[in-house]
Design an enzyme around this catalytic site. Structure first.
Site, PDB file in Angstrom:
ATOM      1  N   ASP A  13      -4.043   2.093   4.323  1.00 31.46           N
ATOM      2  CA  ASP A  13      -4.065   0.894   3.493  1.00 31.46           C
ATOM      3  C   ASP A  13      -4.938   1.212   2.276  1.00 31.46           C
ATOM      4  O   ASP A  13      -5.705   2.183   2.274  1.00 31.46           O
ATOM      5  CB  ASP A  13      -4.603  -0.304   4.286  1.00 31.46           C
ATOM      6  CG  ASP A  13      -4.217  -1.622   3.599  1.00 31.46           C
ATOM      7  OD1 ASP A  13      -3.797  -1.586   2.425  1.00 31.46           O
ATOM      8  OD2 ASP A  13      -4.351  -2.692   4.228  1.00 31.46           O
TER       9      ASP A  13
HETATM   10  C1  BGC Z   1      -3.231  -4.757   1.671  1.00 32.82           C
HETATM   11  C2  BGC Z   1      -1.889  -4.095   1.906  1.00 32.82           C
HETATM   12  C3  BGC Z   1      -1.231  -3.818   0.595  1.00 32.82           C
HETATM   13  C4  BGC Z   1      -2.154  -2.977  -0.261  1.00 32.82           C
HETATM   14  C5  BGC Z   1      -1.592  -2.667  -1.625  1.00 32.82           C
HETATM   15  C6  BGC Z   1      -4.081  -4.026   0.663  1.00 32.82           C
HETATM   16  O1  BGC Z   1      -5.137  -4.823   0.238  1.00 32.82           O
HETATM   17  O2  BGC Z   1      -3.921  -4.860   2.901  1.00 32.82           O
HETATM   18  O3  BGC Z   1      -1.082  -4.927   2.693  1.00 32.82           O
HETATM   19  O4  BGC Z   1       0.008  -3.195   0.792  1.00 32.82           O
HETATM   20  O5  BGC Z   1      -3.356  -3.664  -0.470  1.00 32.82           O
HETATM   21  O6  BGC Z   1      -1.602  -3.818  -2.390  1.00 32.82           O
END
Ligand code: BGC
Length: 845
Positions: free
Chosen positions: A225
């Protein structure tokens, strides 16, 4: 983009080149190596659409209903279609990799991101995700299933340790991912931020290598993530291929050093690079060009699919005296702050700028005959932060000029006065700006400044309240006079994924017809005075400008009730919004905000035929439930929110949604109530496998609405249940349970029925939930007509539980009750049974 010969290319790459493939180039792209024909791949959020590569000032997109809404359709064919459209949208945005679907678990109704995931039930979540994935990947776009695993709360999300038994992990949290693998094979996985049983998942070899790649046999690329990579050799040895976003913090020269000292073996580096090269080939199949322009797919076909999805996700919870459907030739009083705005998505990384967003007001208006009379009463506010000023402000002092604000970025602070040079100028469509992926080459470093200004022409005389949340620092001025100081002193809030301040407010006395100049002086993220653990910090920063007239809510509630008394048809648009449900923070309680409960009670007392449309991604308490005649659960419905709601209100569709979650009466009834925040760095999954209805049914606790519940404008009758087992003796592992049932539509309207199949083991060795969903199907049935529904379930998935002693699934010999229900609660469950002849253990898919 051409495909490459993975082994040939791998053999040619230097260590440095291999390493470069293992982290992002920037916020959304991977690193290319053109001389070896390796392109840059683009990722994009997900999961309720495809936002494109800009959080700030992004290209408009098709916003789909949120995860819990998609789950509530209980319609795998429709989710396949939704997935296809997501894939096509990804292509329009030049994205090879979509960051979704999302299948974390709603342990508690309070989860900030509960709305993004499909269901509290692993089967509904897993089969739903499989359909979406099949749809997405049918277009050549890669689906990234997330967040793997046990990221089921926002509190201290990067630091919290989810403490989970092996059995709950397998039966509740891993099972949906396993089902998605079995039925669809998503080609990428995203690790979660949290620890699981002591180890961060992005460094968890047991989860990534032993279970996902070993036991489940999955071959694909695993990315972290965003900012969820926390180490160099530990993460890479544990199986994490791609650090996101870039540029790298943990790989690069550091990793080269660790490869040369064999802390990371060469074959491990090769394996990670191979996974990325394979991903390049998979992405090449999408036909999406490298670094393509971001475009739109804003077509009537897109709108039609979105409208169908929104309509089919709506759940009819209550319909006393057939108050619904409403009549098109009668007038409608719409009440509530959510009536004239479209509450189309939750907050955080899944939010996007929609192509358009229909409000309930516009949706209802389009239904009424001969321009039928409509009235609106605000009733009360329900915001957490003041509503965005986007549609209230104009870009110049001419009140007829374009709505919005003007943003100007500078390298120099305001004190530089006239000497500062404008580095960037943008007309903003939103007064909420998340600047994490904002980039302008003229800005020389992380620290920069901006002015954001607009004009408000007062529509009345009174007090106007201005609010500012910020990640960075800022002050707001009205006609040059300081009104809000969010610089000198800052208090931790929940916006900007938990990086922002609480909203600082100031009031201005305004005169009707006069125009006011409103300006924010903003300084970027490095100036923030906030600190805290467990929060994902990103560059840029963010600002959120809100504003609203100060109301006396006793008066506005009384006014709404007075209007409702004589109204022909009354609909209250209630619910939460993306400030309450969003990434970075969980809700503090399960109540509707502000005076909303008072408003509904007062209006329903004045007019007992009141209908409530509730828009939330997850459950809320409903102290007024017995007083209202009708209740529709409409989630966050995407671009077509208002049309979908109006279609259901007026009977242009016959509601066929069934709740994807249980709706407890009080938050204290929820089994995770004791354990839903990080305490001492950990969160204990104390309810074990008794998540959602598995708990409420076990302890016989009444809920407002059960998982799977939903009414229709017609009636169905289920009969002739047949349960057959195929496979035969000695072949239990290949056997299937085939459940067949007849459905009659005994009402006057065409409709669709959801057949839900639950199993219960009569004499298990260990304690198990009273019943668990194992399969389902949705069948359209014409008024007066009949259909046969068939659900086939692999016996081992229907009967097994996780045996912690043998670290294996066990299907115990014995008899299992099979229950079939329709979710309306109008008919007793049909009952049958199936027998497992011999106890068997199994692993894998
Ligand atoms: C989130 C993800 C997301 C990523 C990119 C993170 O803060 O947990 O779900 O895909 O950011 O935006």
């Amino acid at each position: 983009m051409a495909s490459i010969d993975v082994e040939e290319v791998l053999a040619k790459l230097t260590v440095e080149e291999k390493i470069s493939l293992l982290a992002g180039r920037d916020f959304w792209h991977t690193v290319p190596i053109p001389k070896h024909g390796i392109p840059s791949l683009r990722t994009s959020d997900g999961p309720n659409g495809v936002r494109g590569t800009r959080n700030f000032n992004g290209v408009p997109a098709a916003c789909f209903p949120c995860g819990t809404a998609l789950g509530a359709t209980w319609n795998q064919d429709l989710l396949l279609e939704a997935g296809r459209l997501m894939g096509d949208e990804a292509k329009a945005k030049g994205a090879h990799i979509l960051l979704g679907p999302c299948i974390n678990m709603q342990r508690s109704p309070l989860g900030g991101r509960g709305f993004e995931s499909i269901s509290e039930d692993p089967i509904l979540a897993g089969l739903g995700a499989a359909s979406l994935t099949n749809g997405i990947q049918s277009t050549g776009v890669v689906a990234t299933i997330k967040h793997f695993i046990t990221n089921d709360q926002e509190h201290e999300r990067t630091a919290v340790d989810s403490v989970v038994t092996e059995r709950a992990l397998r039966e509740i949290y891993l099972l949906p991912f396993q089902l998605a693998l079995r039925d669809s094979y998503p080609k990428a996985f995203m690790t979660s931020y949290n620890k699981l049983n002591g180890t961060h998942v992005s460094e968890n070899k047991k989860i990534l290598q032993d279970i996902l790649r070993g036991e489940l046999g999955w071959k694909g690329a695993i990315m972290s993530d965003w900012f969820g990579t926390y180490s160099t050799e530990v993460a890479i040895n544990a199986g994490l291929d791609l650090e996101m976003p870039g540029p790298t913090r943990f790989r690069g020269g550091l990793l080269a050093h660790l490869v040369s000292s064999r802390k990371v073996p060469t074959h491990t580096l090769d394996e990670r690079a191979r996974n990325m090269l394979n991903l390049v080939n998979v992405c090449a199949a999408s036909g999406v060009k490298e670094d393509a322009e971001e475009g739109k797919l804003d077509t009537p076909e897109t709108a039609a699919i979105l409208r169908k999805l929104t309509g089919e996700s709506i759940v009819l919870f209550k319909n006393d005296n057939d108050v619904l459907p409403l009549k098109k030739d009668k007038s409608v009083l719409l009440i509530g702050p959510n009536a004239k705005t479209s509450v189309f998505c939750g907050g955080g990384s899944s939010s996007m700028a929609p192509y358009y967003a229909i409000s309930p007001w516009d949706g209802v208006k389009a239904k009424l005959k001969d321009d039928g009379k409509m009235e609106h009463a605000i009733g009360c506010y329900s915001h957490k932060e003041l509503p965005l000023v986007t549609n209230q402000f104009t870009v110049t002092s001419d009140p007829n000029s374009k709505k919005g604000l003007v943003f100007r970025a500078y390298n120099e602070p305001p004190s530089a006065g006239k000497d500062r040079e404008v580095a960037d100028e943008i007309e903003l469509d939103s007064s909420l700006a998340m600047l994490m992926d904002y980039h302008n080459p003229k800005l020389k470093g992380d620290l920069w400044y901006a002015t954001i200004e607009g004009y408000l022409t007062a529509e009345r005389t009174g007090e106007y309240e201005l609010g500012l949340c910020i990640y960075g620092t800022g002050k707001m001025y009205v006609d040059g006079e300081e009104k809000v100081d969010n610089e000198t002193k800052q208090t931790q809030g929940t916006v900007f994924y938990g990086c922002g301040t609480v909203e600082e407010r100031g009031t201005v006395a305004m005169e009707k017809g006069k125009t006011y100049h409103i300006k924010l002086e903003f300084a970027s993220a490095p100036t923030s005075k906030l600190n805290g653990d467990g929060i994902v910090r990103f560059g840029g920063g963010g600002f959120r400008i809100g504003g609203a007239w100060v109301l006396n809510m006793d008066d506005t509630i009384a006014e709404a009730a007075r209007m409702a008394k004589d109204a022909e048809q009354v609909v209250i648009c209630a619910g939460l919004n993306q400030d309450w449900e969003g990434e970075g923070a969980d809700r503090a309680d399960m109540r509707l905000p502000g005076r909303m409960d008072d408003l509904i009670t007062a209006v329903a007392e004045a007019n007992p035929m009141t209908v409530v449309v509730n828009q939330t991604g997850t459950p809320v308490e409903m102290p007024w439930l017995s007083k209202v005649a009708g209740l529709l659960q409409a989630w966050y419905g995407g671009n077509e929110t208002g049309n979908g709601i109006a279609d259901a209100l007026f009977g242009d569709i016959n509601p066929s949604g069934r709740s994807s979650l249980s709706w407890p009466k009080r938050v204290e009834d929820n089994p995770a109530f004791y354990n839903y925040r990080s305490e001492g760095g950990r969160v204990l999954y104390g309810e074990d496998v008794y998540v959602g209805y598995r708990h409420y049914e076990m302890v016989k606790r009444d809920v407002n609405f059960a998982f799977g519940y939903g009414l229709s404008y017609t009636n169905f009758e289920l009969s002739d249940l047949k349960v057959e087992k195929s496979g035969g003796e000695g072949k239990e592992l290949d056997a299937k349970v085939k459940v067949t049932v007849s459905i009659k539509n005994t009402g006057k309207l065409d409709g669709a029925e959801v057949v839900q199949v639950y199993l219960h083991q009569q004499t298990p060795t260990i304690r198990r939930p009273p019943r668990e969903l194992k399969g389902f199907t949705k069948v359209a049935v014409k008024a007066g007509g009949g259909e046969t529904a068939t659900v086939e379930i692999p016996l081992k998935y229907a009967a097994s539980y996780w045996d912690e002693i043998r670290s294996s699934w066990i299907m115990e010999a014995g008899e299992y009750d099979v229950e079939v229900v329709d979710g309306s609660g109008k008919q007793d469950a049909l009952k049958g049974s199936v027998v497992v002849d011999k106890t068997v253990w199994w692993n894998g898919l």
